[in-house]
Design an enzyme around this catalytic site. Structure first.
Site, PDB file in Angstrom:
ATOM      1  N   PHE A 151      65.920 -28.994 -24.217  1.00  0.00           N
ATOM      2  CA  PHE A 151      65.243 -29.617 -25.359  1.00  0.00           C
ATOM      3  C   PHE A 151      63.756 -29.308 -25.252  1.00  0.00           C
ATOM      4  O   PHE A 151      63.100 -29.688 -24.278  1.00  0.00           O
ATOM      5  CB  PHE A 151      65.431 -31.140 -25.402  1.00  0.00           C
ATOM      6  CG  PHE A 151      64.726 -31.742 -26.599  1.00  0.00           C
ATOM      7  CD1 PHE A 151      65.330 -31.743 -27.849  1.00  0.00           C
ATOM      8  CD2 PHE A 151      63.435 -32.238 -26.493  1.00  0.00           C
ATOM      9  CE1 PHE A 151      64.671 -32.258 -28.968  1.00  0.00           C
ATOM     10  CE2 PHE A 151      62.763 -32.747 -27.599  1.00  0.00           C
ATOM     11  CZ  PHE A 151      63.378 -32.762 -28.839  1.00  0.00           C
ATOM     12  N   ASP A 236      58.540 -26.739 -18.805  1.00  0.00           N
ATOM     13  CA  ASP A 236      58.240 -27.736 -19.834  1.00  0.00           C
ATOM     14  C   ASP A 236      58.274 -29.100 -19.147  1.00  0.00           C
ATOM     15  O   ASP A 236      59.335 -29.632 -18.832  1.00  0.00           O
ATOM     16  CB  ASP A 236      59.278 -27.654 -20.959  1.00  0.00           C
ATOM     17  CG  ASP A 236      59.025 -28.688 -22.062  1.00  0.00           C
ATOM     18  OD1 ASP A 236      58.229 -29.619 -21.839  1.00  0.00           O
ATOM     19  OD2 ASP A 236      59.648 -28.567 -23.138  1.00  0.00           O
ATOM     20  N   LYS A 265      53.214 -35.940 -24.365  1.00  0.00           N
ATOM     21  CA  LYS A 265      53.626 -37.333 -24.182  1.00  0.00           C
ATOM     22  C   LYS A 265      52.598 -38.173 -23.409  1.00  0.00           C
ATOM     23  O   LYS A 265      51.604 -38.566 -23.994  1.00  0.00           O
ATOM     24  CB  LYS A 265      55.032 -37.386 -23.564  1.00  0.00           C
ATOM     25  CG  LYS A 265      56.067 -36.800 -24.532  1.00  0.00           C
ATOM     26  CD  LYS A 265      57.491 -37.225 -24.266  1.00  0.00           C
ATOM     27  CE  LYS A 265      58.383 -36.848 -25.433  1.00  0.00           C
ATOM     28  NZ  LYS A 265      59.313 -35.773 -25.205  1.00  0.00           N
TER      29      LYS A 265
HETATM   30  C1  LIG Z   1      59.569 -34.667 -26.228  1.00  0.00           C
HETATM   31  C2  LIG Z   1      59.727 -33.289 -25.693  1.00  0.00           C
HETATM   32  C3  LIG Z   1      59.253 -32.171 -26.394  1.00  0.00           C
HETATM   33  C4  LIG Z   1      58.692 -32.263 -27.804  1.00  0.00           C
HETATM   34  O1  LIG Z   1      57.552 -33.044 -27.888  1.00  0.00           O
HETATM   35  P1  LIG Z   1      57.110 -33.585 -29.351  1.00  0.00           P
HETATM   36  O2  LIG Z   1      55.801 -34.268 -29.074  1.00  0.00           O
HETATM   37  O3  LIG Z   1      58.184 -34.524 -29.807  1.00  0.00           O
HETATM   38  O4  LIG Z   1      56.979 -32.394 -30.229  1.00  0.00           O
HETATM   39  C5  LIG Z   1      59.357 -30.933 -25.803  1.00  0.00           C
HETATM   40  N1  LIG Z   1      59.903 -30.787 -24.582  1.00  0.00           N
HETATM   41  C6  LIG Z   1      60.386 -31.832 -23.878  1.00  0.00           C
HETATM   42  C7  LIG Z   1      60.954 -31.603 -22.525  1.00  0.00           C
HETATM   43  C8  LIG Z   1      60.330 -33.112 -24.416  1.00  0.00           C
HETATM   44  O5  LIG Z   1      60.848 -34.145 -23.742  1.00  0.00           O
END
Ligand SMILES: *Cc1c(COP(=O)(O)O)cnc(C)c1O
Length: 407
Positions: A151, A236, A265
């Protein structure tokens, strides 16, 4: 808005607010029916005044706790000065965020964006441009390998990387140049790397997939494989980073150093969307003026908030706290004897309860008891409270889980 209008707004009941949301808003989420009005630390309060322990922490965006006073103060002070200059001009906060990120993480350079998805897109663009201009891959031939079950966000390019049919269905066609390797399978990664591979993008632990932890040694082997083939390793860490797994970054569990790291985040402690790509001068140096940008990226309000959010992580020792409280909570949850539970796994204060039955009714039962959790996919519940949670609050929340799973 006048005072009377404010007063009138406050008269809406939860039921009425939910009805408004259902009528006028797109239905791209299925939230629990708790209408939150305010929050503090690990607790949130609904419009009727009920309080709930937050065991999701906005998908780890509020690692520092809700409405942290130090971050709030930085936000308010900066908002009184200047909020947005655009990158057409310089501002006095961005250089200080760059310095703070460098000092905290050791990466040479950063590129700020807003949402996580934008930072992922930024890393993909950097990797492609590096592939062409530094590695010498022929134009428009670069390939990027991603992991199954990933994701990385919701833009069209990024959902094109997904192996989840619902994320993709109806949104194609997608950009070409991506290949998928089975997550945790180093042999499959080796098979998917070609002479045109610029990068391997991976979550060190897959959050949205349900806190899926790859076999020990996988990330270290992937790092070695990438180095051997001159492929960039991009982790990520939007959800796994900034303390969630008991290290500042989840990649540290395997003693490696990726070429690029994506954060978001908790970079703002939940106040404001702030994300960034951290990397080297060689890699981020592929961007020249005009190659890439964002109107709000690197704005002084975002930078002041992010600097305060990082300071809280350090000052309150939240990374160590995550490791200690996480180990304690994991052990306690693993002792639960329940026919409902298939597996309990986790790293730091990031714990997945995989059930043998649908997770939604369990989340609703926990809501009745004053604990907010959200199912991920059908059968997994993620336990991820703010990292500043007190031991007594954590114990109380765990007791509610024990009670619901026993019943
Ligand atoms: C939440 C998340 C994203 C996307 O972040 P947004 O601020 O919602 O665009 C990308 N990668 C990971 C691993 C995430 O948990």
């Amino acid at each position: 808005m006048t005072t009377t209008e404010v007063a009138k707004d406050q008269e809406y009941s939860a039921t009425e607010l939910i009805a408004l949301e259902e009528q006028y808003g797109a239905h791209n989420y299925h939230p629990l029916d708790v209408v939150i009005e305010r929050a503090s630390g690990a607790w949130v309060y609904d419009v009727a005044g009920n309080r709930y322990l937050d065991f999701l922490a906005a998908y780890s965006a509020v690692n520092q706790g809700h409405c942290h006073p130090a971050i709030l103060q930085a936000l308010v002070e900066q908002a009184h000065k200047v909020t947005l200059t655009s990158r057409a001009f310089r501002n006095d906060q961005l250089p200080l965020l760059y310095r703070d990120l460098h000092e905290l993480t050791g990466f040479e350079m950063a590129l700020p964006m807003n949402s996580g998805a934008e930072a992922v897109e930024t890393a993909l663009k950097a990797a492609r441009k590096w592939g062409e201009t530094v590695k010498g891959i022929p134009a428009d031939q670069t390939e990027i390998v991603v992991a199954s079950g990933n994701f990385h966000g919701r833009t069209i390019a990024i959902v094109g990387l997904s192996s989840d049919p619902q994320y993709r269905s109806g949104f194609g066609p997608f950009p070409a140049g991506f290949r998928e390797a089975a997550f945790g399978d180093i042999d499959d990664l080796r098979r998917k790397i070609t002479a045109n591979t610029a990068a391997f993008l991976v979550e060190p632990i897959q959050g949205e997939a349900g806190i899926v932890i790859p076999p020990a040694g996988y990330l270290a082997a992937a790092a070695a494989l990438c180095r051997e083939h001159n492929v960039l390793l991009i982790t990520d860490e939007i959800q796994s980073g900034l303390g969630r797994t008991g290290k500042l970054f989840a990649f540290e569990h395997e003693g490696i150093r990726p070429d690029m790291v994506i954060v978001g985040k908790a970079l703002s402690g939940g106040f404001y969307p702030v994300s960034a790509v951290l990397s080297s001068r060689e890699i981020l140096g592929v961007f020249h003026p005009g190659d890439h940008g964002s109107t709000f990226g690197g704005n002084p309000l975002a930078c002041a908030v992010a600097r305060a959010a990082l300071r809280v992580l350090v000052d309150e020792d939240l990374v160590k706290r995550s490791a200690q409280l996480g180990a304690y909570a994991l052990e306690r949850l693993q002792q639960i004897q329940s026919a409902k539970v298939r597996e309990i796994r986790g790293k730091g204060l990031w714990i997945a309860m995989e059930l043998k039955e649908p997770a939604r009714p369990i989340c609703e039962a926990l809501q009745q008891r004053g604990v907010l959790c959200k199912e991920t996919h059908a059968t997994v519940i993620r336990i991820a409270p703010p990292l500043m949670i007190g031991r007594e609050d954590l114990d109380w929340g765990l007791e509610q889980i024990e009670a619901v799973l026993a019943g």
